[in-house]
Every structure is written in C-alpha cells, then in structure tokens.
Write a protein that holds these residues in place. Structure first.
Motif, PDB file in Angstrom:
ATOM      1  N   TYR A  24       5.358 -47.488   8.474  1.00 34.73           N
ATOM      2  CA  TYR A  24       5.396 -49.426   8.960  1.00 34.73           C
ATOM      3  C   TYR A  24       6.132 -49.711   7.292  1.00 34.73           C
ATOM      4  N   GLU A  25       4.303 -49.913   6.272  1.00 28.28           N
ATOM      5  CA  GLU A  25       4.639 -50.901   5.209  1.00 28.28           C
ATOM      6  C   GLU A  25       5.952 -50.121   4.027  1.00 28.28           C
ATOM      7  N   SER A  26       5.985 -48.092   3.858  1.00 31.80           N
ATOM      8  CA  SER A  26       7.214 -47.835   3.428  1.00 31.80           C
ATOM      9  C   SER A  26       8.342 -48.878   3.823  1.00 31.80           C
ATOM     10  N   LEU A  27       8.423 -48.091   4.990  1.00 28.95           N
ATOM     11  CA  LEU A  27      10.237 -49.367   5.567  1.00 28.95           C
ATOM     12  C   LEU A  27      10.548 -50.367   5.153  1.00 28.95           C
ATOM     13  N   VAL A  64       5.033 -45.892  -2.764  1.00 29.69           N
ATOM     14  CA  VAL A  64       5.934 -45.623  -2.757  1.00 29.69           C
ATOM     15  C   VAL A  64       7.059 -45.718  -2.998  1.00 29.69           C
ATOM     16  N   LEU A  65       6.961 -46.704  -4.520  1.00 28.56           N
ATOM     17  CA  LEU A  65       8.324 -46.149  -4.958  1.00 28.56           C
ATOM     18  C   LEU A  65       7.750 -45.266  -5.973  1.00 28.56           C
ATOM     19  N   THR A  66       7.082 -45.011  -6.577  1.00 26.67           N
ATOM     20  CA  THR A  66       7.729 -43.304  -7.401  1.00 26.67           C
ATOM     21  C   THR A  66       6.896 -41.962  -6.334  1.00 26.67           C
ATOM     22  N   ALA A 119       5.653 -57.300  -2.595  1.00 24.75           N
ATOM     23  CA  ALA A 119       3.589 -57.399  -2.349  1.00 24.75           C
ATOM     24  C   ALA A 119       3.533 -58.705  -0.898  1.00 24.75           C
ATOM     25  N   LEU A 120       5.078 -59.714  -0.962  1.00 21.41           N
ATOM     26  CA  LEU A 120       4.352 -61.220  -0.471  1.00 21.41           C
ATOM     27  C   LEU A 120       5.226 -61.496   0.752  1.00 21.41           C
ATOM     28  N   GLY A 121       5.067 -61.661   1.640  1.00 21.64           N
ATOM     29  CA  GLY A 121       5.945 -62.185   2.675  1.00 21.64           C
ATOM     30  C   GLY A 121       4.914 -62.757   4.660  1.00 21.64           C
ATOM     31  N   VAL A 166      11.001 -50.290   0.763  1.00 17.42           N
ATOM     32  CA  VAL A 166      12.756 -49.889   0.697  1.00 17.42           C
ATOM     33  C   VAL A 166      13.550 -50.302   1.316  1.00 17.42           C
ATOM     34  N   SER A 167      13.449 -50.436   2.853  1.00 21.29           N
ATOM     35  CA  SER A 167      14.814 -51.500   3.837  1.00 21.29           C
ATOM     36  C   SER A 167      14.705 -52.730   3.521  1.00 21.29           C
ATOM     37  N   GLU A 168      13.796 -53.288   3.399  1.00 24.71           N
ATOM     38  CA  GLU A 168      13.690 -55.152   3.321  1.00 24.71           C
ATOM     39  C   GLU A 168      13.688 -55.484   1.927  1.00 24.71           C
ATOM     40  N   ARG A 169      12.797 -55.619   0.916  1.00 27.82           N
ATOM     41  CA  ARG A 169      11.895 -55.958   0.295  1.00 27.82           C
ATOM     42  C   ARG A 169      12.307 -55.311  -1.332  1.00 27.82           C
TER      43      ARG A 169
END
Length: 358
Positions: free
Chosen positions: A74-77, A64-66, A50-52, A80-83
């Motif tokens: 943007y938030e989904s990417l 997104v996870l479900t 969540a934080l960053g 999934v790809s970074e956090r």
C-alpha cells in the motif's frame, strides 16, 4: 599662501583586486543562497511525499524511490502513484508562476504585478471555459493552447487599459485597477456561462479550484511547456537589468527594447498558461515568489529568475503540505492557502509603495 591639498594616490591594481574580491564574494553568497533554496525544495518534496492522510516514514520513501522495496504494498503504491506525481506537479507549477512573476514585475516595473493580480490567470481560465463549452476541449495539453491565447489577450487588454488610465493616476495603481476590473468582468462572464450547463459546471469546477490532488496525470502533458518556458527565460537576465534602468538608457546600452519586452511577455504568458492549464488559477504565487527572491538576492535579474522559480516551487510545496494537515474533513485546495498568505502581503506592499495618487 594656503597650503595645497594633499594628493592621495590610488593604486589601480589594488582597486581592481578589491572589486574582484567583492564581486567574487557576492557571487559566492548568491550561489550558497541558491543551494539553500534547493535544499528547502528537497525538504518540501520529502514532506510532500511523507505527510498526508497517512504518514510515511523517510526510510520507506528512500527504499521505494531507490527500488530497494517491492512496489506492490500500500505505501509503495501511494508514493509512486499519488504523492510523487503531486510533488513533481507542485514543483512545475510553482517554478512557472514564480519565474513568471519576476518577469512581469520587471517588464511593468510594478512590484504588485502577478499573473493572478493582473487577471491573466482568470483570462486563461475564461479561454479554457470557452474551449470546454463550445469546442469540447479536454486534457491539459489542449487546455494549454486555450490558456495561452486567453493569457495573451488578457495581458494586452490590461496593459492598454492601464496605459489609458495612467493619464489620471499613477502607472502602478492603474495596472492593478485594470487587472482587478478585468478580473471582475471575466469572473461574471464565467459564472454566466457555467450556471446554465450542469455538466460543464462540474467539469470546469473540478479543473478551476486550484488543487494538486489527483492531477498527476497532467504532468506528461504540460512538463514540456514548463521546461521550454523556463529555458526561454534564461537569456532574459541581462536585458531585464538594462530595462530596469529605463527604456532610453537601455537603448543607449544597445538593448533592443521592444524586441526584449515582447520576448519577455511571451515567456511570462507561456509559463502562466502552463501552470493554469495544469491546476487552474492559483493567485499570489508569482507575487510572493518574486518578492521573496528579491529580499534574498537583490535586483539582479540573472539571479532573480532562478531564485523566483525556486521560491515559487517551495511556496506551492509547503502550502500543499499545510493544506493536507488542516483539521477537518478532507483537505483544502492549494489556491486557498496561497490566497490566505498572499492577500495580506499584497496589502502590505501596496501600503508601503504609496500607490494612491495625490
């Protein structure tokens, strides 16, 4: 004539029931503590996602996870790809170092033992540098084998030096001094090797700074080593409890001391090598994880190892979140945060143990 002393009769069945109740209550508390640590780990994962630089709400994370939210915004990417990979990597590295710290402290009977303090992580880093410089090694899976060899050799050298030095000083301080001395030598050799090659310096420096950012790709290369190492640690609980009583007592209890010591050292080195190959040297996680676990659950290694793994994972997760929130340009490496926390704790433990010989 003096009165004869009163004879107190004790019902053995009553004693057995009370002992059984005490053991069951203690086991329940330890299980609840383990569940509490799991909850802290889950909270740490949520905070990590969540934080960053840009905060993401928990509702979005859950969607997104479900799979309830489309994965092309943007938030989904970012999730999934970074956090998510970053959080998973923190779990693997923290659990490895936490469990490794518990095993090392048990085998050496030294409360100050830690893969970073004893120079084992730096030995792994030196071996990886040799692989990069002379053999063109690239990738975490290749780093692992070099880190494993470097960790094993360094551990043997530290133990030999400590054994020789213990003739003139306490075994506790001898082990720490041997690790510090070897770390200084290895650090100097690393500087000597990388200062002459700009390309190698850049490659090694990126790997060795002890950070989780941008390392999600190494998960598929090192997760097998971490899981195998943690699985191999499971049978160590009972033998480590016996070894804590002393070698002679352990042998009297039927424990093959040399075999279990070698097995435990191998498991600790594998876990340390996997973590170091993934993110570079991160000091004090094993020390803090092991001592936090011991404060929570006592000295039973059957519980200490899972507690230590979860404490190490929690520490890495929360330290990584704190590094993102520090004011300034960019974010700090997680190795800096663990050093800032771990160094004062190490000094405090050293003072409490009275490790300086008379």
């Amino acid at each position: 004539m003096p009165a004869s002393p009163a004879v107190i009769s004790v019902d053995s069945s009553t004693v057995d029931r009370r002992l059984h109740l005490v053991v069951r209550t203690r086991g329940r508390r330890r299980l609840l503590g383990l569940l509490g640590l799991l909850a802290i780990v889950v909270i740490g994962v949520i905070l990590s996602i969540a934080l960053g630089a840009r905060s993401i709400s928990v509702d979005v994370i859950i969607d997104v996870l479900t799979g309830a939210r489309a994965g092309n915004d943007y938030e989904s990417l970012v999730i999934v790809s970074e956090r998510v990979p970053r959080a998973v990597l923190a779990l693997l590295v923290g659990a490895s170092l936490g469990c490794s710290g518990v095993i090392m402290q048990a085998l050496t009977r030294n409360p100050l033992a830690d893969p970073g303090v004893l120079g084992i992580e730096l030995g792994a880093a030196f071996a990886v540098l040799l692989g990069i410089l002379f053999f063109g090694v690239r990738g975490a899976s290749s780093y692992f084998w070099w880190a494993l060899a470097g960790s094993a050799v360094t551990a043997c050298v530290v133990l030999v030096i400590a054994r020789l030095a213990s003739l003139a000083a306490s075994s506790t301080i001898s082990l720490v001094i041997a690790g510090a001395a070897l770390s200084a030598i290895l650090g100097s050799l690393i500087t000597l090797l990388i200062v002459r090659d700009t390309a190698v310096y850049a490659h090694y420096n990126y790997w060795s700074v002890g950070q989780l950012n941008g390392r999600g790709g190494v998960i598929e290369e090192i997760w097998v080593f971490v899981i195998v190492g943690l699985a191999l640690a499971l049978p160590l609980g009972g033998p480590l409890n016996a070894l804590a009583l002393g070698d002679e007592v352990a042998e009297g209890l039927g424990v093959a001391v040399g075999r279990w010591q070698l097995y435990g050292a191998l498991v600790a080195v594998v876990l340390c090598a996997a973590a170091t190959a993934a993110v570079g040297p991160v000091a004090f996680v094993g020390l803090l994880g092991a001592h936090t676990a011991r404060l929570l659950v006592g000295n039973d290694h059957r519980w200490l190892m899972p507690y230590g793994a979860l404490c190490g994972a929690s520490l890495i997760l929360l330290a990584d979140v704190a590094c993102r929130l520090v004011p300034g340009n960019g974010e700090l490496q997680v190795a800096i945060a663990t050093a800032v926390i771990g160094a004062p704790v190490f000094v405090l433990l050293a003072r409490r143990r009275t490790v300086v010989p008379a």
